[in-house]
Design a protein around this motif. Sequence first.
Motif, short mmCIF file in Angstrom:
data_model
loop_
_atom_site.label_atom_id
_atom_site.label_comp_id
_atom_site.label_asym_id
_atom_site.label_seq_id
_atom_site.Cartn_x
_atom_site.Cartn_y
_atom_site.Cartn_z
N THR A 58 -5.65 5.14 4.32
CA THR A 58 -4.77 6.32 4.25
C THR A 58 -3.96 6.36 2.96
O THR A 58 -2.87 6.93 2.91
N THR A 59 -4.47 5.72 1.89
CA THR A 59 -3.85 5.80 0.56
C THR A 59 -2.51 5.07 0.48
O THR A 59 -1.75 5.28 -0.45
N ASN A 60 -2.22 4.22 1.45
CA ASN A 60 -0.94 3.53 1.42
C ASN A 60 -1.03 2.12 0.81
O ASN A 60 -0.18 1.74 0.03
N THR A 65 -8.09 -0.91 -4.25
CA THR A 65 -7.92 -0.54 -5.65
C THR A 65 -9.06 -1.06 -6.54
O THR A 65 -9.40 -2.25 -6.51
N PRO A 72 -6.39 1.96 -12.56
CA PRO A 72 -6.49 1.67 -11.12
C PRO A 72 -6.42 2.93 -10.27
O PRO A 72 -5.56 3.79 -10.50
N LYS A 74 -7.13 4.22 -5.93
CA LYS A 74 -7.41 3.79 -4.56
C LYS A 74 -8.76 4.37 -4.19
O LYS A 74 -8.91 5.59 -4.05
N ALA A 125 -5.03 -4.03 -9.89
CA ALA A 125 -3.82 -3.34 -10.39
C ALA A 125 -3.19 -4.18 -11.50
O ALA A 125 -2.74 -3.64 -12.52
N TRP A 143 6.92 -3.36 -10.46
CA TRP A 143 6.69 -1.91 -10.38
C TRP A 143 5.20 -1.58 -10.44
O TRP A 143 4.72 -0.70 -9.72
N ALA A 144 4.45 -2.32 -11.29
CA ALA A 144 3.03 -2.03 -11.41
C ALA A 144 2.28 -2.31 -10.11
O ALA A 144 1.26 -1.68 -9.82
N SER A 146 3.66 -1.93 -7.11
CA SER A 146 4.40 -1.33 -5.99
C SER A 146 3.53 -0.42 -5.13
O SER A 146 3.94 -0.01 -4.05
N GLY A 147 2.31 -0.13 -5.58
CA GLY A 147 1.39 0.63 -4.74
C GLY A 147 0.45 -0.25 -3.93
O GLY A 147 -0.49 0.24 -3.32
N ASN A 148 0.68 -1.56 -3.98
CA ASN A 148 -0.17 -2.51 -3.26
C ASN A 148 0.67 -3.28 -2.26
O ASN A 148 1.66 -3.92 -2.64
N MET B 1 -12.89 6.20 7.78
CA MET B 1 -12.79 7.64 8.08
C MET B 1 -13.59 8.43 7.04
O MET B 1 -13.53 8.13 5.86
N PRO B 39 -6.90 12.53 1.70
CA PRO B 39 -6.39 12.00 2.98
C PRO B 39 -6.40 13.05 4.10
O PRO B 39 -6.74 12.73 5.24
N LYS B 42 -9.88 13.36 5.36
CA LYS B 42 -10.30 12.20 6.14
C LYS B 42 -9.72 12.24 7.55
O LYS B 42 -10.35 11.84 8.51
N ASP B 104 3.21 6.24 -5.75
CA ASP B 104 3.20 4.89 -6.31
C ASP B 104 2.35 4.91 -7.58
O ASP B 104 1.67 5.89 -7.85
N PRO B 105 2.40 3.82 -8.38
CA PRO B 105 1.75 3.88 -9.71
C PRO B 105 0.24 4.14 -9.65
O PRO B 105 -0.31 4.72 -10.59
N ILE B 106 -0.41 3.73 -8.58
CA ILE B 106 -1.87 3.92 -8.52
C ILE B 106 -2.19 5.38 -8.18
O ILE B 106 -3.06 5.99 -8.81
N VAL B 107 -1.45 5.92 -7.24
CA VAL B 107 -1.61 7.34 -6.91
C VAL B 107 -1.30 8.20 -8.13
O VAL B 107 -1.96 9.21 -8.38
N ASN B 109 -1.99 7.71 -11.10
CA ASN B 109 -3.11 7.80 -12.04
C ASN B 109 -4.07 8.95 -11.72
O ASN B 109 -4.87 9.34 -12.57
N ARG B 190 10.16 3.02 1.41
CA ARG B 190 9.52 2.06 0.51
C ARG B 190 8.79 2.89 -0.55
O ARG B 190 8.56 4.09 -0.36
N VAL B 191 8.40 2.25 -1.65
CA VAL B 191 7.67 2.94 -2.70
C VAL B 191 6.40 3.57 -2.11
O VAL B 191 5.68 2.93 -1.34
#
Lengths: 174, 294
Positions: A58-60, A65, A72, A74, A125, A143-144, A146-148, B1, B39, B42, B104-107, B109, B190-191
């Motif tokens: 769910t992209t959380n 990654t 990077p 998801k 990441a 911070w880098a 923080s999405g993991n 999913m 999302p 899905k 978050d930083p990956i999203v 991108n 949270r982030v």
Amino acid sequence: MTIVYDDTSEDTGSVPIRRIKFTINGKKKIAEVEPRLLLSHLIRRGLELTGTHMGCDTTNCGACTVLVDGKPVKSCTMLAVQVDGHEISTVEGLAGQSELHPLQEGFKQEHGLQCGFCTPGMMMAAKALLDENPSPTEDEVRWALSGNLCRCTGYQNIVKSVLWAAEKLRGSAE
Amino acid sequence: MYPSRFRYEAPRSLDEAVSLLREGGDDAKVLAGGQSLVPLMKLRFASPELIVDINNLPGLDYEKQDADGTIRIGALRRHASLERSELLKSRQPVMAAAAPLIADPIVRNRGTLVGSLCHADPQGDWASVVTALGGQVVAFGPGGRRTIPITGFVSGPFQNALAPDEIAIEAVIPAPKGTPAGGYLKLERRVGDFATVGVAVALEMSGGTVIRAGIALTGVGGSTISAGEAAQALTGGPLSAQSIAQAADLAAGAANPRTDHRGSAEYKRHMVKTFVARILSRADGGATVAERAA
């Protein structure tokens, strides 16, 4: 490469299939995929590279990654058809023939994992961070990443592992 | 999913994209960054029959400045680029400040600012920032281009003013007439979580006087809220303890939060007041504030 799907559609219409070409860990590939196939499924089921994990779907969580053209993303939140013409790197591409990548070594040295489920995503990441910024501060590492999400370590040792790898990479560049 | 089955097209020109959308009608969806749409597909909250992927369209990945100072952001500009943008840092610091607070930083991108505006999530950060700045969205359709003010573009929760055969190609931020100040504050668990409360304040200052103000609220109503009365209370005078308190009260009054797992309605309203006052009390002299609070 063939992926077999359950036929759950009620209509009898034809299944849209697209042929895509891409590079993964330096190897050129061709695949025929249904557009709804996610990149994470192409990697895990199509290419059988199961180092890329699917955690939340769910992209959380960031466990899935991978790098697409060095950045990077998801992989559960990108369609496989979208990598047509692009370059993917997964955790399997990190190590050389006989040596671990400094990030992998760092996670080992600093005990950066317990169950290991989030680790491939963390490493990818972190790889993107170190490619862009070879001397990150601890704050920048946090911070880098923080999405993991990691549910075991409390992150402390993951951050240490990445800083360990950064130092090693800087040393080998000199 | 898995998303449900759909036809996928990746056109190479805007005209081609528009004619595909016309063909697909209400069952077609534009895919840009996909960080909200994929999302939703899905989870089967969205099951479009046709996906028009605009990632291969040339010339939409930019941020640029017109001669008069207007800033334009293309539909394929990712949050991560905006986060690193020197142009935004020097010309629209409120946007530069908000960019690292998105997801978050990956999203970041993959996700795009224009896509976020189109998605019109009441908890989306960019819609508030662009509303506070008095921005617009440029739509491209069979009849050519039209410009839609953001307050009319976001027409409700997850609703925008685009016709089924139109694509949002650009966000437009008008040139500031004074020194820009303000910021974006976001309360999140949270982030990467959606905002519990977000407050965007965009001021233009001249010689200690507020010559323009915009205040918009994230996550405290059925849609992005423009706190017009609060902004009005600031315009034309200096920032004083009194005007700050008044604007903070008015903004809290404009909020229409609901109690949910992120917090009670009372708490969220209180946070709106706190955030407005916090940004304004630091804004004198042209400072920009951006913070995540948890």
